[in-house]
Design a protein around this motif. Structure first.
Motif, mmCIF file in Angstrom:
data_model
loop_
_atom_site.group_PDB
_atom_site.id
_atom_site.type_symbol
_atom_site.label_atom_id
_atom_site.label_comp_id
_atom_site.label_asym_id
_atom_site.label_seq_id
_atom_site.Cartn_x
_atom_site.Cartn_y
_atom_site.Cartn_z
ATOM 1 N N GLY A 105 0.820 -1.204 0.000
ATOM 2 C CA GLY A 105 0.000 0.000 0.000
ATOM 3 C C GLY A 105 0.854 1.254 0.000
ATOM 4 O O GLY A 105 0.576 2.217 -0.725
ATOM 5 N N GLY A 106 1.889 1.239 0.803
ATOM 6 C CA GLY A 106 2.769 2.406 0.877
ATOM 7 C C GLY A 106 3.377 2.731 -0.477
ATOM 8 O O GLY A 106 3.444 3.902 -0.884
ATOM 9 N N GLU A 190 -8.760 8.786 2.649
ATOM 10 C CA GLU A 190 -9.346 7.446 2.747
ATOM 11 C C GLU A 190 -10.859 7.647 2.791
ATOM 12 O O GLU A 190 -11.329 8.451 3.606
ATOM 13 C CB GLU A 190 -8.906 6.780 4.058
ATOM 14 C CG GLU A 190 -7.441 6.469 4.162
ATOM 15 C CD GLU A 190 -7.046 6.243 5.627
ATOM 16 O OE1 GLU A 190 -7.182 5.111 6.104
ATOM 17 O OE2 GLU A 190 -6.606 7.197 6.278
ATOM 18 N N ASP A 223 -7.269 6.759 -1.145
ATOM 19 C CA ASP A 223 -6.472 5.639 -0.652
ATOM 20 C C ASP A 223 -7.458 4.558 -0.211
ATOM 21 O O ASP A 223 -8.092 4.670 0.835
ATOM 22 C CB ASP A 223 -5.597 6.116 0.507
ATOM 23 C CG ASP A 223 -4.791 4.977 1.127
ATOM 24 O OD1 ASP A 223 -5.110 3.805 0.868
ATOM 25 O OD2 ASP A 223 -3.852 5.282 1.883
ATOM 26 N N GLN A 226 -7.059 -0.050 2.470
ATOM 27 C CA GLN A 226 -7.769 -0.850 3.477
ATOM 28 C C GLN A 226 -9.239 -1.077 3.099
ATOM 29 O O GLN A 226 -9.810 -2.128 3.373
ATOM 30 C CB GLN A 226 -7.684 -0.156 4.844
ATOM 31 C CG GLN A 226 -8.209 -0.975 5.971
ATOM 32 C CD GLN A 226 -7.606 -0.632 7.334
ATOM 33 O OE1 GLN A 226 -8.163 -1.019 8.345
ATOM 34 N NE2 GLN A 226 -6.488 0.047 7.393
ATOM 35 N N LYS A 252 -3.484 -4.521 0.266
ATOM 36 C CA LYS A 252 -4.030 -5.430 1.289
ATOM 37 C C LYS A 252 -4.785 -6.633 0.703
ATOM 38 O O LYS A 252 -4.168 -7.594 0.296
ATOM 39 C CB LYS A 252 -4.887 -4.643 2.284
ATOM 40 C CG LYS A 252 -4.043 -3.782 3.244
ATOM 41 C CD LYS A 252 -4.862 -3.297 4.408
ATOM 42 C CE LYS A 252 -4.084 -2.372 5.327
ATOM 43 N NZ LYS A 252 -3.285 -3.065 6.334
HETATM 44 C C1 LIG Z 1 -5.319 3.258 4.188
HETATM 45 C C2 LIG Z 1 -3.938 2.650 4.175
HETATM 46 N N1 LIG Z 1 -3.041 3.103 3.293
HETATM 47 C C3 LIG Z 1 -1.795 2.581 3.219
HETATM 48 C C4 LIG Z 1 -1.394 1.584 4.069
HETATM 49 C C5 LIG Z 1 -0.008 1.033 3.979
HETATM 50 O O1 LIG Z 1 -0.021 -0.215 3.368
HETATM 51 P P1 LIG Z 1 1.264 -1.159 3.442
HETATM 52 O O2 LIG Z 1 1.479 -1.505 4.883
HETATM 53 O O3 LIG Z 1 0.911 -2.333 2.571
HETATM 54 O O4 LIG Z 1 2.416 -0.367 2.888
HETATM 55 C C6 LIG Z 1 -2.308 1.073 5.018
HETATM 56 C C7 LIG Z 1 -1.911 0.023 5.964
HETATM 57 O O5 LIG Z 1 -2.472 -0.163 7.004
HETATM 58 C C8 LIG Z 1 -3.605 1.629 5.068
HETATM 59 O O6 LIG Z 1 -4.518 1.195 5.951
#
Ligand SMILES: Cc1ncc(COP(=O)(O)O)c(C=O)c1O
Length: 406
Positions: A105-106, A190, A223, A226, A252
């Protein structure tokens, strides 16, 4: 001879950035998990909203086996069939015309924020570079994504952090009015804040954010790392807000635990990610893409999505019944199977106690901050597991209340 693996080894060989539970899970099937001692748990956590189809889903296991026997990796010097099939599915099923694949996600968000800046640079010049995001939001752990994220604890000690980022109160359109300008290149949100405490965006707020982005020629980035892949009862949560973003990130549940992520965008916006501007060695890897394609095929069916809505009601009913008895929550909220129960004022700061007692009782739950117990089970968790899980949860609640009285 293989060495006996114990939890104690963690402290000797792992970086200390996590504090894992005392037990080590070794096997999972559906919504049940077993640890090294053979103790069984019901899984209301799904990793952290990841295993949307539970553990060891037979179709996913078969897909992985089949792809593993064919082709693991090529690099992006070549494309591959599973990646193209997955991209076609994602674009057919969403607002998007183009896909960039990443592994987490990051990373998907990193790509989204870079693309937003690059698009503004290409079309309006270097001055239009500000990103606005919301307090309590979470977007990942890279330096750019923790800086965009609205929780200062995650940037502490990592300065200097990237600039050109402003934070705004969530669900407060007047606050956004005060911050947005023609220098804004993107507003990032989000549609339901996850880590920040399971807080859905008011649809009216989301619609006004969209209108203000249009007014200032800023991109709207959702985003959905999740909230995506069926978790809220639609393939993506934006479908329920009446708002279409310009860029959406998903991860995710997309791989049900196999690392894969994607950034989706309109063709007009994606064009700014020209050859050489961005990349990833593993992004769009055939193994990851094959699994994700199978996940989308299963999740995006009326059977699964309607099932999420039905299970949502079961979670609400069970939580309400427990709360009527113990009065431990002041709010029960969420969308689909992303649910939060906010603890009462007497229990402020104690959400984690519910998690600890639940694990003792054989149930995985999550927290979202110090005051919210979070639930993100498999989208196809059997009703019997929900019932039994809540019997265990009730015992955990009773223990938490008893602790408080000590
Ligand atoms: C809304 C959201 N964005 C980004 C991330 C980051 O994802 P990752 O841990 O796969 O990099 C998360 C992780 O909890 C998340 O909930």
């Amino acid at each position: 001879m293989t060495e006996q693996v114990t939890r104690a080894m963690f402290d000797d060989v792992m970086a200390p950035n996590y504090a894992p539970a005392a037990m080590i899970p070794v096997r999972g099937e559906g919504s049940r998990v077993w640890d090294q001692e053979g103790k069984e748990y019901i899984d209301f956590a799904g990793g952290i909203a990841v295993t949307a189809l539970g553990h060891s889903h037979p179709t996913l296991v078969d897909t992985m086996r089949e792809q593993a026997g064919k082709l693991w990796h090529l690099s992006n010097v070549m494309t591959n069939e599973p990646a193209l099939r997955l991209a076609k599915k994602l674009t057919d099923k969403t607002f998007a015309d183009r896909v960039f694949f990443a592994n987490s996600g990051g990373e998907a968000n990193e790509a989204a924020f870079k693309l937003a800046r690059r698009y503004a640079f290409d079309h309006f010049g270097p001055e239009k570079n500000e990103i606005i995001s919301f307090y309590q939001s979470f977007h990942g752990r890279t330096l750019f994504t923790v800086s965009v994220g609205g929780q200062p604890k995650y940037t502490e000690g990592f300065a200097p952090v990237p600039g050109g980022i402003k934070h705004c109160d969530y669900n407060d359109i007047d606050a956004l009015k005060g911050l947005i300008s023609d220098k804004t290149c993107a507003v990032v949100m989000e549609p339901i804040q996850g880590e920040g405490g399971i807080i859905p965006a008011d649809p009216e707020f989301a619609q006004q954010v969209r209108a203000m982005c249009d007014e200032h020629k800023a991109l709207l980035v959702f985003d959905e790392v999740q909230s995506g892949v069926g978790r809220t009862g639609t393939l993506y949560a934006y479908e329920q807000t009446g708002v279409t973003p310009d860029i959406l990130t998903t991860a995710k549940a997309l791989g049900n635990g196999f690392p894969v992520a994607a950034m989706l965008a309109t063709a007009e916006v994606a064009n700014s990610l020209a050859v050489g501007t961005h990349g990833s060695t593993y992004g769009g890897n055939p193994m990851a893409a094959a699994v994700a394609e199978a996940v989308i095929d299963i999740v995006d069916t009326p059977e699964v999505l309607d099932g999420v809505k039905k299970r949502h009601q079961l979670f609400v009913d069970e939580l309400t019944a427990i709360n009527d008895k113990y009065h431990v929550f002041k709010d029960i909220r969420g969308m689909g199977l992303l649910m939060g129960a906010e603890v009462s004022d007497e229990l402020a700061g104690h959400a984690k106690d519910f998690l600890t007692h639940a694990a003792d009782e054989g149930l995985f739950v999550l927290v979202a901050g110090p005051n919210v117990v979070r639930f993100a089970p498999s989208l196809i968790i059997p009703e019997a597991d929900i019932k039994e899980g809540f019997q265990r949860f009730e015992r955990a609640v009773a223990k938490t209340v008893a602790d408080l009285k000590k």
